[in-house]
Design an enzyme around this catalytic site. Sequence first.
Site, PDB file in Angstrom:
ATOM      1  N   VAL A   1       0.871  -1.177   0.000  1.00  0.00           N
ATOM      2  CA  VAL A   1       0.000   0.000   0.000  1.00  0.00           C
ATOM      3  C   VAL A   1       0.904   1.221   0.000  1.00  0.00           C
ATOM      4  CG1 VAL A   1      -1.735   1.315   1.275  1.00  0.00           C
ATOM      5  CG2 VAL A   1      -1.863  -1.193   1.207  1.00  0.00           C
ATOM      6  N   HIS A   2       0.717   2.083  -0.989  1.00  0.00           N
ATOM      7  CA  HIS A   2       1.552   3.284  -1.092  1.00  0.00           C
ATOM      8  C   HIS A   2       0.700   4.538  -0.986  1.00  0.00           C
ATOM      9  CE1 HIS A   2       4.779   5.980  -2.188  1.00  0.00           C
ATOM     10  NE2 HIS A   2       3.886   6.597  -2.953  1.00  0.00           N
ATOM     11  N   PHE A   3       1.005   5.385  -0.006  1.00  0.00           N
ATOM     12  CA  PHE A   3       0.321   6.668   0.156  1.00  0.00           C
ATOM     13  C   PHE A   3       1.031   7.722  -0.693  1.00  0.00           C
ATOM     14  CE2 PHE A   3      -1.237   4.429   3.806  1.00  0.00           C
ATOM     15  CZ  PHE A   3      -2.468   4.995   4.097  1.00  0.00           C
TER      16      PHE A   3
ATOM     17  N   LYS B   1      23.316  12.441   1.283  1.00  0.00           N
ATOM     18  CA  LYS B   1      22.369  12.742   0.215  1.00  0.00           C
ATOM     19  C   LYS B   1      21.746  14.118   0.411  1.00  0.00           C
ATOM     20  CE  LYS B   1      18.185  12.762  -1.826  1.00  0.00           C
ATOM     21  NZ  LYS B   1      16.911  13.401  -1.478  1.00  0.00           N
TER      22      LYS B   1
ATOM     23  N   GLY C   1       1.515  10.774  -6.466  1.00  0.00           N
ATOM     24  CA  GLY C   1       2.243  11.761  -7.259  1.00  0.00           C
ATOM     25  C   GLY C   1       3.379  11.151  -8.063  1.00  0.00           C
TER      26      GLY C   1
ATOM     27  N   GLY D   1       5.667   8.771  -6.152  1.00  0.00           N
ATOM     28  CA  GLY D   1       4.924   7.548  -5.855  1.00  0.00           C
ATOM     29  C   GLY D   1       4.784   6.647  -7.066  1.00  0.00           C
ATOM     30  N   ARG D   2       4.387   7.230  -8.197  1.00  0.00           N
ATOM     31  CA  ARG D   2       4.195   6.430  -9.410  1.00  0.00           C
ATOM     32  C   ARG D   2       5.523   6.112 -10.090  1.00  0.00           C
ATOM     33  NH1 ARG D   2       0.921  10.634 -10.568  1.00  0.00           N
ATOM     34  NH2 ARG D   2       1.882  11.013 -12.606  1.00  0.00           N
TER      35      ARG D   2
END
Length: 388
Positions: A6-8, A213, A11, A14-15
């Site tokens: 499950v990815h919140f 980073k 955008g 995310g995609r």
Amino acid sequence: MGKKAVHFGGGNIGRGFVGEFLHESGYEVVFVDVMDSVIDALQKASSYTVTEISGEGEHKKVIENYRAINSKHNLDDVIKEISTADVVTCAVGPNILKFIAPPIAKGIDIRTQPKPLAVIACENAIGATDTLHGFIKDNTDESRRDSLPSRAQFANSAIDRIVPTQDPNSGLDVKIEKFYEWVVEKTPFGDVGHPDIKAIHWVDNLEPYIERKLFTVNTGHATAAYFGYNAGKPTIHDALKDERIRSQVNAVLAETSALIVEKHHIPAEEQHDYVQKIITRISNPYLEDVVQRVGRAPLRKLSRKERFIGPAAQLAERGQQVDALMGAVEEALKFQNVPDDEESFELHKILKELSAADATTKLTDLEPDHPLYPRVLEKVTKVQSETK
């Protein structure tokens, strides 16, 4: 039954980053978002394309095997998905973590899976998963908090991949740089073992990777953006073609490199090579990276643990030089009233309405007795005198 993540955040990150590698690792991905347009588009399309850009050209990947849920309208469905998921990730922005914590907490609480849920926040912030973990604990019944580790494990991560300005007609498709780095701490998973996700580099100690980073990629990128914006340059590539701006970026990264080398015992030559690689990446003309996009949200970028004040404060505490970083802070303070960037208007308001001392404290959260405070105060005072 296959693996499920499950990815919140539906955008571009995310995609085009997290979703891409979850898909390639064999997970069914369930995207969760509150944006009707994004969720509607994901629900209607059976696939979207991620285009990786490099100096050698473009490489396209088709992403399938996903679903999408609007958490604004179907929160119970989100909770059920979490209760049977293997992994939960997010790329929503650090300020949104507190809003996604309640459904995650409820999903974890009703889990019956034998293996704990793996929770990994993929945000440009130090300790983002720890922050999310805290919000989840706050949303867990006190009687259930002690047993939370048996139902979920939380690992911090560092992510690095440039997502340039997208074509407004691209729909769900994402254009993204080919280079990526996704580092996650493996210690929290203990004997259970970490989830199998391609692209992740699992490490025992994440802090050197996060700071290297954040204080190299993000600091350098934002420095180029703010100097470029104030010089009227349209893209990061255009900004770094200007020798004056390029030398400013190099000077800033020389200061942050001094901190990284000393604090984390990274060989100076290795850090130098890393810096050169980063400058090559962010100056890639194929990315068409617009300075307004990279510079957006100046309040967050000027905050205490972020890309400028974060390293500068540590350097000042060590008695080391911060001249170039303070030059970048001055340029960031000038990033005001930029169209479509709410924080830049708020920055203008703060500098216009507050005293220099109050503005310095509000923007950076530095105490007046901190060795960096007078240096920032000097820049705030200067920019205020120039702000109309």
